[in-house]
Design a protein around this motif. Structure first.
Motif, mmCIF file in Angstrom:
data_model
loop_
_atom_site.group_PDB
_atom_site.id
_atom_site.type_symbol
_atom_site.label_atom_id
_atom_site.label_comp_id
_atom_site.label_asym_id
_atom_site.label_seq_id
_atom_site.Cartn_x
_atom_site.Cartn_y
_atom_site.Cartn_z
ATOM 1 N N TYR A 1 0.834 -1.210 0.000
ATOM 2 C CA TYR A 1 0.000 0.000 0.000
ATOM 3 C C TYR A 1 0.867 1.258 0.000
ATOM 4 N N ALA A 2 1.941 1.231 0.783
ATOM 5 C CA ALA A 2 2.806 2.409 0.886
ATOM 6 C C ALA A 2 3.516 2.722 -0.426
ATOM 7 N N ASN A 3 3.662 1.699 -1.285
ATOM 8 C CA ASN A 3 4.365 1.884 -2.552
ATOM 9 C C ASN A 3 3.460 1.764 -3.771
ATOM 10 N N GLY A 4 2.161 1.574 -3.533
ATOM 11 C CA GLY A 4 1.211 1.514 -4.639
ATOM 12 C C GLY A 4 1.431 0.351 -5.578
ATOM 13 N N LYS A 5 1.790 -0.792 -5.023
ATOM 14 C CA LYS A 5 2.027 -1.981 -5.844
ATOM 15 C C LYS A 5 0.854 -2.942 -5.726
ATOM 16 N N GLY A 6 0.102 -3.085 -6.798
ATOM 17 C CA GLY A 6 -1.056 -3.968 -6.792
ATOM 18 C C GLY A 6 -2.303 -3.342 -6.224
ATOM 19 N N VAL A 7 -2.156 -2.150 -5.644
ATOM 20 C CA VAL A 7 -3.275 -1.400 -5.056
ATOM 21 C C VAL A 7 -3.036 0.084 -5.304
ATOM 22 N N ARG A 8 -4.070 0.876 -5.055
ATOM 23 C CA ARG A 8 -3.909 2.329 -5.155
ATOM 24 C C ARG A 8 -2.984 2.808 -4.023
ATOM 25 N N LEU A 9 -2.048 3.669 -4.340
ATOM 26 C CA LEU A 9 -1.109 4.187 -3.346
ATOM 27 C C LEU A 9 -1.860 4.792 -2.167
ATOM 28 N N ASP A 10 -1.550 4.313 -0.961
ATOM 29 C CA ASP A 10 -2.193 4.810 0.254
ATOM 30 C C ASP A 10 -1.212 4.630 1.408
ATOM 31 N N LYS A 11 -0.361 5.628 1.627
ATOM 32 C CA LYS A 11 0.672 5.535 2.653
ATOM 33 C C LYS A 11 0.076 5.442 4.058
#
Length: 204
Positions: free
Chosen positions: A136-146
């Motif tokens: 999530y923090a790097n937006g891999k496979g999902v929308r970026l959401d830190k």
């Protein structure tokens, strides 16, 4: 004056106790969340390091299920996938890692990794919480959401997982998903370092 106590962590999922082993199934030695455990890919039961060495590593028959260790990438993936489909969070985290890195002959797919990790997190696997937080923090496979990524790491950290404590400290150091706070970062590094996590010691 006494500092206010932190509120207990609120888990955004129901933890399944079935797979949260409290001790080695062979020697019955108690372990905590940071215990050095090895999952056998035949039955995906976790065993302590000592018993793994005593049993000859992954050679021969498994002392738990009496089956041979899977041989070759196809057998390992097939066994892991079967256990993942039966809701074993350790198998899910392994399969997710292989998809994320394109290992064992699997086509690289962060989206598949995310789906597996999300279910493993629901089953209480702290390793998967950190890995899902990273994606999530790097937006891999999902929308970026830190912020969401940091929250998954926080949950694992509050459950005492040293790797997560160190990672959460880095979040505070850099202001990733949380307000930047160098004092909180050092506190988290110390928690992890006190449990023998060497990366945290280097960050102090």
């Amino acid at each position: 004056s006494d500092s206010p106590q932190k509120k207990p962590v609120s888990l955004p999922f129901v933890v399944c106790e079935k797979f949260l082993e409290a001790r080695c199934p062979i020697c019955f030695e108690n372990w905590d969340v940071n215990a050095n455990r090895f999952a056998r890919t035949c039955c995906y039961k976790r065993v302590c390091k000592g018993c793994t060495l005593e049993c000859g590593g992954t050679e021969g028959l498994c002392p738990l299920c009496r089956c041979p260790h899977p041989q070759g990438d196809k057998e390992v993936v097939a066994s892991t996938r079967r256990h993942a489909e039966n809701d074993n969070p350790v198998a899910m985290s392994h399969l997710a890692q292989w998809y994320a890195n394109g290992q064992y002959g699997l086509v690289k797919s962060h989206k598949k990794a995310v789906r597996l990790l999300q279910r493993a997190v629901e089953l209480g696997d702290v390793y998967s919480m950190v890995e899902l937080g990273y994606l999530y923090a790097n937006g891999k496979g999902v929308r970026l959401d830190k912020k969401k990524g940091a929250n998954y790491v926080r949950i694992a950290a509050e459950r005492g997982y040293a790797r997560a404590q160190c990672y959460f400290g880095i979040c505070f150091r850099d202001g990733d998903g949380v307000a930047q706070d160098s004092v909180e970062a050092v506190c988290l590094y110390k928690l992890a370092a006190n449990q023998g996590y060497t990366k945290a010691e280097h960050n102090l």
